[in-house]
Design a protein around this motif. Sequence first.
Motif, PDB file in Angstrom:
ATOM      1  N   THR A   1     -76.584  98.512 -49.851  1.00 20.79           N
ATOM      2  CA  THR A   1     -75.966  97.190 -49.737  1.00 20.79           C
ATOM      3  C   THR A   1     -76.600  96.406 -48.594  1.00 20.79           C
ATOM      4  OG1 THR A   1     -73.891  98.065 -50.605  1.00 20.79           O
ATOM      5  CG2 THR A   1     -73.781  95.958 -49.432  1.00 20.79           C
ATOM      6  N   LEU A   2     -76.871  97.091 -47.490  1.00 21.22           N
ATOM      7  CA  LEU A   2     -77.533  96.443 -46.358  1.00 21.22           C
ATOM      8  C   LEU A   2     -78.910  95.938 -46.759  1.00 21.22           C
ATOM      9  CD1 LEU A   2     -77.643  95.581 -43.417  1.00 21.22           C
ATOM     10  CD2 LEU A   2     -78.318  97.929 -42.831  1.00 21.22           C
ATOM     11  N   LEU A   3     -79.681  96.757 -47.476  1.00 18.95           N
ATOM     12  CA  LEU A   3     -81.008  96.327 -47.932  1.00 18.95           C
ATOM     13  C   LEU A   3     -80.905  95.107 -48.839  1.00 18.95           C
ATOM     14  CD1 LEU A   3     -84.074  96.632 -48.149  1.00 18.95           C
ATOM     15  CD2 LEU A   3     -83.691  98.232 -50.027  1.00 18.95           C
TER      16      LEU A   3
ATOM     17  N   PRO B   1     -79.390 108.078 -45.603  1.00  8.77           N
ATOM     18  CA  PRO B   1     -80.793 107.826 -45.255  1.00  8.77           C
ATOM     19  C   PRO B   1     -81.475 106.849 -46.216  1.00  8.77           C
ATOM     20  CG  PRO B   1     -80.580 109.986 -46.271  1.00  8.77           C
ATOM     21  CD  PRO B   1     -79.183 109.435 -46.096  1.00  8.77           C
ATOM     22  N   ALA B   2     -82.500 106.180 -45.692  1.00 12.03           N
ATOM     23  CA  ALA B   2     -83.278 105.234 -46.502  1.00 12.03           C
ATOM     24  C   ALA B   2     -84.630 105.006 -45.839  1.00 12.03           C
ATOM     25  CB  ALA B   2     -82.533 103.911 -46.634  1.00 12.03           C
ATOM     26  N   LEU B   3     -85.619 104.624 -46.642  1.00 12.33           N
ATOM     27  CA  LEU B   3     -86.944 104.253 -46.170  1.00 12.33           C
ATOM     28  C   LEU B   3     -87.228 102.848 -46.681  1.00 12.33           C
ATOM     29  CD1 LEU B   3     -88.909 107.526 -47.082  1.00 12.33           C
ATOM     30  CD2 LEU B   3     -87.831 106.940 -44.904  1.00 12.33           C
ATOM     31  N   TRP B   4     -87.507 101.925 -45.758  1.00 20.64           N
ATOM     32  CA  TRP B   4     -87.737 100.533 -46.119  1.00 20.64           C
ATOM     33  C   TRP B   4     -89.074 100.053 -45.588  1.00 20.64           C
ATOM     34  CZ3 TRP B   4     -82.582  98.345 -43.805  1.00 20.64           C
ATOM     35  CH2 TRP B   4     -81.496  98.806 -44.543  1.00 20.64           C
TER      36      TRP B   4
ATOM     37  N   GLY C   1     -88.454  95.903 -49.148  1.00 23.35           N
ATOM     38  CA  GLY C   1     -88.317  96.800 -50.282  1.00 23.35           C
ATOM     39  C   GLY C   1     -88.158  98.228 -49.803  1.00 23.35           C
ATOM     40  N   GLU C   2     -87.996  99.108 -50.753  1.00 21.53           N
ATOM     41  CA  GLU C   2     -87.846 100.514 -50.425  1.00 21.53           C
ATOM     42  C   GLU C   2     -89.209 101.179 -50.349  1.00 21.53           C
ATOM     43  OE1 GLU C   2     -84.037 102.386 -52.064  1.00 21.53           O
ATOM     44  OE2 GLU C   2     -84.627 100.957 -53.627  1.00 21.53           O
TER      45      GLU C   2
END
Length: 110
Positions: free
Chosen positions: A5-7, A36-39, A51-52
């Motif tokens: 949601t933040l992205l 976790p996430a990679l942006w 983007g991711e």
Amino acid sequence: MDSKTLLLTLQEMALKAKVDPSLQALVFVELTGADPALWTGRVGGGQVQLGEGRPENPDLTVTAASETAVALFEKRLNPLMAFMTGKVKVKGDMAKVALLKSLLAGKKKA
């Protein structure tokens, strides 16, 4: 708010951002912790694209827990304090930090 949601929210903000066309940056954001996430963030040609994924050879790498990223976005945590206390780690071209800070603050020009 979760990292996805933040992205999405940041992507909407990026579409509206007005950036000096001469500014160039490739930023990698790695969120750790429970969500976790990679942006990848690309600043260039007067635009910001988010983007991711993990880019090759970023100018700047920012690492933080997903909870910290949300708290920063919601202005519940001071960015300088987060950096000074090690909640946010930054590696790379430190001149790009000011650019990133101004974009996240929602300023019209960086």
